[in-house]
Design a protein around this motif. Structure first.
Motif, mmCIF file in Angstrom:
data_model
loop_
_atom_site.group_PDB
_atom_site.id
_atom_site.type_symbol
_atom_site.label_atom_id
_atom_site.label_comp_id
_atom_site.label_asym_id
_atom_site.label_seq_id
_atom_site.Cartn_x
_atom_site.Cartn_y
_atom_site.Cartn_z
ATOM 1 N N LEU A 160 -24.932 -33.651 41.156
ATOM 2 C CA LEU A 160 -24.592 -35.075 41.254
ATOM 3 C C LEU A 160 -23.512 -35.295 42.316
ATOM 4 N N GLU A 161 -22.535 -34.427 42.361
ATOM 5 C CA GLU A 161 -21.478 -34.536 43.371
ATOM 6 C C GLU A 161 -22.042 -34.413 44.782
ATOM 7 N N GLU A 162 -23.082 -33.603 44.940
ATOM 8 C CA GLU A 162 -23.698 -33.421 46.255
ATOM 9 C C GLU A 162 -24.576 -34.609 46.655
ATOM 10 N N LEU A 163 -25.208 -35.271 45.685
ATOM 11 C CA LEU A 163 -26.198 -36.308 45.987
ATOM 12 C C LEU A 163 -25.670 -37.740 45.954
ATOM 13 N N ALA A 164 -24.678 -37.986 45.129
ATOM 14 C CA ALA A 164 -24.195 -39.361 44.969
ATOM 15 C C ALA A 164 -23.527 -39.847 46.250
ATOM 16 N N PRO A 165 -23.797 -41.076 46.645
ATOM 17 C CA PRO A 165 -23.098 -41.642 47.801
ATOM 18 C C PRO A 165 -21.590 -41.615 47.540
ATOM 19 N N PRO A 166 -20.794 -41.244 48.537
ATOM 20 C CA PRO A 166 -19.342 -41.122 48.336
ATOM 21 C C PRO A 166 -18.688 -42.344 47.695
ATOM 22 N N LYS A 167 -19.140 -43.539 48.054
ATOM 23 C CA LYS A 167 -18.491 -44.733 47.494
ATOM 24 C C LYS A 167 -18.782 -44.925 46.004
ATOM 25 N N PHE A 168 -19.793 -44.232 45.479
ATOM 26 C CA PHE A 168 -20.134 -44.339 44.060
ATOM 27 C C PHE A 168 -19.841 -43.057 43.275
ATOM 28 N N LEU A 169 -19.293 -42.044 43.931
ATOM 29 C CA LEU A 169 -19.126 -40.740 43.285
ATOM 30 C C LEU A 169 -18.250 -40.816 42.036
ATOM 31 N N SER A 170 -17.080 -41.417 42.123
ATOM 32 C CA SER A 170 -16.191 -41.433 40.957
ATOM 33 C C SER A 170 -16.820 -42.195 39.793
ATOM 34 N N ASP A 171 -17.499 -43.309 40.057
ATOM 35 C CA ASP A 171 -18.181 -44.041 38.992
ATOM 36 C C ASP A 171 -19.317 -43.216 38.399
ATOM 37 N N ASN A 172 -20.069 -42.512 39.244
ATOM 38 C CA ASN A 172 -21.152 -41.663 38.746
ATOM 39 C C ASN A 172 -20.623 -40.567 37.831
ATOM 40 N N LEU A 173 -19.519 -39.943 38.210
ATOM 41 C CA LEU A 173 -18.958 -38.869 37.385
ATOM 42 C C LEU A 173 -18.428 -39.417 36.059
ATOM 43 N N LYS A 174 -17.810 -40.599 36.107
ATOM 44 C CA LYS A 174 -17.329 -41.238 34.873
ATOM 45 C C LYS A 174 -18.506 -41.532 33.941
ATOM 46 N N VAL A 175 -19.567 -42.106 34.489
ATOM 47 C CA VAL A 175 -20.732 -42.467 33.684
ATOM 48 C C VAL A 175 -21.430 -41.221 33.152
ATOM 49 N N PHE A 176 -21.503 -40.177 33.948
ATOM 50 C CA PHE A 176 -22.089 -38.917 33.489
ATOM 51 C C PHE A 176 -21.352 -38.432 32.241
ATOM 52 N N ASP A 177 -20.024 -38.469 32.277
ATOM 53 C CA ASP A 177 -19.234 -38.047 31.127
ATOM 54 C C ASP A 177 -19.463 -38.958 29.911
ATOM 55 N N LEU A 178 -19.618 -40.258 30.168
ATOM 56 C CA LEU A 178 -19.927 -41.189 29.077
ATOM 57 C C LEU A 178 -21.250 -40.807 28.406
ATOM 58 N N GLY A 179 -22.228 -40.442 29.211
ATOM 59 C CA GLY A 179 -23.522 -40.011 28.667
ATOM 60 C C GLY A 179 -23.399 -38.725 27.876
ATOM 61 N N LEU A 180 -22.623 -37.788 28.386
ATOM 62 C CA LEU A 180 -22.415 -36.526 27.677
ATOM 63 C C LEU A 180 -21.815 -36.758 26.296
ATOM 64 N N ASN A 181 -20.937 -37.733 26.207
ATOM 65 C CA ASN A 181 -20.203 -37.973 24.956
ATOM 66 C C ASN A 181 -20.814 -39.071 24.088
ATOM 67 N N ALA A 182 -21.925 -39.649 24.533
ATOM 68 C CA ALA A 182 -22.514 -40.761 23.764
ATOM 69 C C ALA A 182 -23.221 -40.252 22.517
#
Length: 182
Positions: A160-182
């Protein structure tokens, strides 16, 4: 592993397939897939067939998918016949009433389908101010939490870090963690 990924145009199904593809490539695994865009640009059905391993055909046969990832519950329910006995169903739920249907529950029980529900829109409303753009990554996080073979959180995060556009990377990582913990 054979995956079916379904949803509605614009939900990020193709990006999710790209994540799975890069994940397999990082492990030197063979991949093959087919995407049916259909009415994707108009909010219509989108389905992606995706296989990791030694397969000759890109299409998953009915009753042979190991995993069904559904960004839309209606599309997920419609595509349940793709799952094999004991298959895993990761589904974004927007209306629990659909899962109160006796025929649906009898079918899933008869096929020993393991259903993992995610209330993605609720999570994105409360945690991301309704930014539904990140639904796909939220669902990938949930899929990783389900113990699906080959979807280890640390490895998926790296892809995900390699593919996500840089401007959305931090939001993508936050959301990924939300999914992991949902």
């Amino acid at each position: 592993m054979q995956f079916i990924i379904v949803g509605i145009g614009g939900q990020g199904i193709l990006f999710t397939s790209k994540i799975l593809g890069n994940l397999a490539i990082s492990r030197d695994q063979n991949i093959i897939g087919s995407e049916v865009h259909g009415m994707a640009q108009r909010g219509g059905s989108v389905i992606s067939h995706f296989k990791i391993g030694d397969h000759k055909s890109p299409l998953v046969k009915t009753g042979e998918a190991d995993v069904l990832i559904a960004f839309d519950q209606d599309e997920g329910i419609r595509n349940l016949p793709f799952l094999k006995n004991g298959g895993i169903f990761v589904v974004n739920v927007h209306n629990d009433k659909a899962f109160e249907n006796k025929n649906l529950n009898d079918y899933m029980t008869s096929k020993s389908i393991i259903c993992h529900k995610l209330y993605g829109y609720r999570i994105l409303d409360t945690e991301m101010d309704g930014k539904y753009l990140f639904l796909n990554v939220l669902i990938m996080g949930k899929a990783c939490a389900c113990g699906i073979n080959g979807l280890e959180p640390a490895v998926v995060r790296k892809v995900l870090e390699e593919l996500a556009p840089p401007k959305f990377l931090s939001d993508n990582l936050k959301v990924f963690d939300l999914g992991l913990n949902a």
